[in-house]
Motif scaffolding. Structure first.
Motif, PDB file in Angstrom:
ATOM      1  N   ASN A  77     107.037  32.057 -22.935  1.00 44.11           N
ATOM      2  CA  ASN A  77     108.455  32.311 -23.070  1.00 44.11           C
ATOM      3  C   ASN A  77     108.414  33.913 -23.458  1.00 44.11           C
ATOM      4  O   ASN A  77     109.348  34.091 -24.311  1.00 44.11           O
TER       5      ASN A  77
ATOM      6  N   ASP B  25     111.694  20.547 -24.912  1.00 42.86           N
ATOM      7  CA  ASP B  25     111.557  21.145 -26.082  1.00 42.86           C
ATOM      8  C   ASP B  25     111.379  22.864 -25.889  1.00 42.86           C
ATOM      9  O   ASP B  25     111.178  23.510 -26.940  1.00 42.86           O
ATOM     10  N   GLY B  26     111.775  23.109 -24.742  1.00 37.69           N
ATOM     11  CA  GLY B  26     111.936  24.857 -24.248  1.00 37.69           C
ATOM     12  C   GLY B  26     110.453  25.033 -24.218  1.00 37.69           C
ATOM     13  O   GLY B  26     110.387  26.515 -24.185  1.00 37.69           O
TER      14      GLY B  26
ATOM     15  N   LYS C 190     117.256  30.318 -23.531  1.00 39.81           N
ATOM     16  CA  LYS C 190     116.821  30.421 -25.134  1.00 39.81           C
ATOM     17  C   LYS C 190     116.314  29.504 -25.743  1.00 39.81           C
ATOM     18  O   LYS C 190     115.289  29.702 -26.231  1.00 39.81           O
ATOM     19  N   THR C 191     117.113  28.524 -26.109  1.00 39.54           N
ATOM     20  CA  THR C 191     116.543  27.186 -26.465  1.00 39.54           C
ATOM     21  C   THR C 191     115.770  26.616 -25.578  1.00 39.54           C
ATOM     22  O   THR C 191     114.558  25.982 -25.962  1.00 39.54           O
ATOM     23  N   ASN C 192     116.228  26.672 -24.472  1.00 36.89           N
ATOM     24  CA  ASN C 192     115.380  26.043 -23.298  1.00 36.89           C
ATOM     25  C   ASN C 192     114.088  27.084 -22.887  1.00 36.89           C
ATOM     26  O   ASN C 192     114.280  28.271 -23.238  1.00 36.89           O
TER      27      ASN C 192
ATOM     28  N   ARG D 256     112.508  29.781 -21.135  1.00 36.20           N
ATOM     29  CA  ARG D 256     113.020  30.875 -20.588  1.00 36.20           C
ATOM     30  C   ARG D 256     113.349  30.811 -18.989  1.00 36.20           C
ATOM     31  O   ARG D 256     113.969  31.397 -18.564  1.00 36.20           O
TER      32      ARG D 256
ATOM     33  N   ASN E 243     118.310  20.704 -22.469  1.00 31.82           N
ATOM     34  CA  ASN E 243     118.670  20.185 -23.815  1.00 31.82           C
ATOM     35  C   ASN E 243     120.163  19.370 -23.793  1.00 31.82           C
ATOM     36  O   ASN E 243     120.608  19.192 -24.914  1.00 31.82           O
TER      37      ASN E 243
ATOM     38  N   LYS F 263     123.255  20.749 -22.939  1.00 25.37           N
ATOM     39  CA  LYS F 263     124.175  21.837 -23.130  1.00 25.37           C
ATOM     40  C   LYS F 263     124.607  22.209 -21.564  1.00 25.37           C
ATOM     41  O   LYS F 263     123.687  22.194 -20.631  1.00 25.37           O
TER      42      LYS F 263
ATOM     43  N   GLU G 183     121.350  31.213 -20.936  1.00 26.07           N
ATOM     44  CA  GLU G 183     121.823  30.073 -21.773  1.00 26.07           C
ATOM     45  C   GLU G 183     122.678  30.295 -22.680  1.00 26.07           C
ATOM     46  O   GLU G 183     122.464  31.408 -23.515  1.00 26.07           O
TER      47      GLU G 183
END
Length: 583
Positions: free
Chosen positions: A147, A204-205, A497-499, A501, A554, A556, A573
């Motif tokens: 990422n 978990d990204g 972002k949390t996922n 990239r 995730n 969202k 995101e």
């Protein structure tokens, strides 16, 4: 218990008598449903595009002679053995971040990196890239596993495995050993890796890695086989070798991967894997894994969460052909070919086997409908490897392109009427029904080849998808999209972002007029290949997308309204607005 399936006319090919026990109770339910609705559940469709591709124009033309790409594979042995005839892949990767897709070609002891200069011109830049040459390279995967915003490169093959971290500035650094992806030493046979792909399988990204493996093979195994009725030896059939299962590597962070094949349930794979494709086929928010296997039942691993998987291949109907038997699965890809919002699966197969199109009926069941949907005719003569859905004319319906080539280089001598070199073939999607349009390829694109790897991407950022095809015995094809019509399009780059990239695993639905198109973000699929990671949507006559909805891994969701067509956009995101870009 054996039963006879109903005759559905043109909707689906009538199947032979199939033991229901081969498919399980879920498969039986699907067969009963098939008898009621066939392969055409009610969907909302639009009239044919007012901007069709003119029949007289070339769809694609091979521009490799003027591209600056001088890579070619030349076979000097005959007959080839099974290791030699599987082939070698290709990757599309913007390694230097200039917005243009570059190309990596691989072959035995050869890795070649070509920088895209624009306008279908390329320059080899391998020398100072850090890519090592030694290895019997076959498969390739691309993904930003750490990422950092730069795409990394994974190569694999027979007894070779290499992970390259993209350092920037056109440099790669090999990190195979510290990542835990080195070759596994087997007793008596090689660690034979074929296709590979990155996906965030636990949300978990971080991108995980699946690597297909083929069979037990080595110097002490049969190299060639002989039919007493034939004048010479040939490559042995796949079932001459015991299958081996692929590896699932979990991204633990810090540049380290862990082999979780056994505890995840992936050790139940049937083996002899040649193609892998990722998608959330049952819409539960988790990325599933489909694996094409050679003359053994295919695998469809349903993701149960917490890095646990269960094999639904035969039970779902995707593990076998229309007669309930395994086939020679090679290239593989997902797409919603009929616009009903559910992802369908295509698997390329051996000669005289139906090239299988599995229609997603919902509830975890599929029905094979290729011949009823027009994927038939001469295509069944060929040994088909690379295969990919793409909307080549931007009408909003995913078309199909395939490349073929025999696995017996002396087949014409042994089996009159067959041929080693075979054509690239194209099928246009007319509202869920396919029509072959191979005859509309340009003259150079109709040359015969020993086709293997196939990757799809927009090489000149024109809003039209191009294709790169590898030849086991000759130069590759660089198929420039030459379709000229007034259809509109969108190309989207996801930034997690949390996922992860790359945004891999996100479900993107674009609505326009009375229609919608769905793509699950990935660059995997086809055969021994890595494709354009950007998501390309044809919109037909619609000058805008009424909405774009992104469901991230995730859970969202981001939604954008009234997005003008014919442009590249970055979807970050959580951002309120998307960003227009030049690529």
């Amino acid at each position: 218990m054996i039963g006879t399936l109903p005759d559905l006319g043109k909707k689906c090919r009538k199947r032979d008598r199939v033991p229901y026990s081969r498919r399980g109770l879920v498969g039986l339910a699907a067969i009963l449903l098939w008898g009621l609705v066939g392969c055409n559940p009610p969907v909302t469709t639009a009239p044919p595009s007012p901007n069709p591709t003119p029949a007289s124009s070339a769809l694609f033309e091979d521009v490799i002679p003027t591209s600056g790409i001088d890579f070619a594979i030349k076979q000097t042995e005959s007959p080839l053995n099974i290791q030699q005839n599987v082939g070698h892949g290709v990757a599309l990767i913007d390694f230097d971040g200039d917005g243009l897709l570059d190309i990596v070609f691989i072959a035995p002891d050869h890795v070649r990196l070509y920088k895209n200069l624009g306008h279908y011109k390329f320059q080899e830049v391998t020398a100072n890239s850090g890519l090592r040459q030694a290895g019997f390279w076959q498969g390739v995967a691309v993904g930003d596993y750490d990422n950092d915003g730069r795409p990394d490169l994974y190569l694999c093959g027979y007894d070779c495995s290499a992970l390259y971290h993209n350092e920037g500035g056109g440099k790669f650094r090999e990190v195979t050993a510290e990542a835990g992806l080195q070759v596994v030493k087997e007793k008596g046979y090689g660690d034979w890796r074929t296709s590979a792909g990155f996906a965030d399988l636990d949300g978990d990204g971080k991108l995980d890695l699946y690597v297909c493996r083929y069979a037990e093979f080595g110097p002490k195994y049969p190299q060639h086989c002989h039919d007493p009725s034939k004048p010479s030896e040939m490559a042995c059939a796949p079932n001459s070798y015991k299958p081996i299962q692929g590896f699932l590597y979990r991204n633990m962070g810090g540049g380290r991967f862990q082999d979780v094949t056994r505890e995840s349930g992936l050790a139940t794979a049937n083996g002899r894997g040649l193609g892998v494709a990722f998608a959330d086929y049952n819409d539960d928010g988790r990325v599933d894994i489909a694996i094409a296997n050679d003359e053994i039942a295919g695998d469809l691993f349903q993701n149960l969460g917490n890095f646990k998987f269960v094999n639904k291949g035969v039970e779902s109907g995707t593990g076998v052909n229309q007669n309930g038997k395994p086939h020679g699965g090679m290239g593989i890809d997902w797409a919603d070919y009929d616009g009903d919002g559910k992802l369908d699966l295509f698997v390329a197969t051996f000669q005289y086997e139906v090239k299988t199109l599995y229609h997603n009926m919902g509830g975890g069941t599929f029905l094979e409908c290729a011949e009823g949907k027009g994927i038939t005719g001469s295509i069944n003569r060929w040994v088909t490897f690379g295969a990919k859905f793409l909307d080549y004319d931007n009408d909003g319906w995913p078309d199909l392109i395939m490349t073929s080539g025999h696995v017996i280089d002396n087949t014409a001598e042994l089996y009159p009427g067959t041929q080693y070199r075979q054509p690239v073939q194209v099928f246009h999607n007319n509202q869920g029904q396919f029509v072959e349009t191979t005859q509309q390829l340009g003259p150079k694109a109709q040359r015969l080849m020993v086709g293997r790897g196939l990757a799809v991407g927009d090489l000149d950022n024109s809003g039209r998808l191009d294709v790169v095809v590898t030849d086991l015995d000759g130069p590759p094809m660089l198929l420039q999209n030459q379709v000229k019509n007034a259809n509109h399009w969108l190309t989207l780059t996801l930034v997690g972002k949390t996922n992860a990239r790359d945004g891999f695993g996100a479900r993107v639905v674009v609505r326009f007029g009375t229609r919608q198109t769905r793509i699950d973000a990935t660059n995997s699929g086809s055969f021994l290949a890595a494709n354009d990671p950007r998501l390309h949507f044809g919109l037909g006559s619609a000058a805008q997308a009424d909405s774009i909805t992104v469901r991230w891994p995730n859970g969202k969701t981001d939604t954008y309204k009234n997005v003008p067509a014919d442009a590249f956009y970055i979807l970050t995101e959580g951002a309120k607005d998307l960003t227009k870009s030049t690529h």
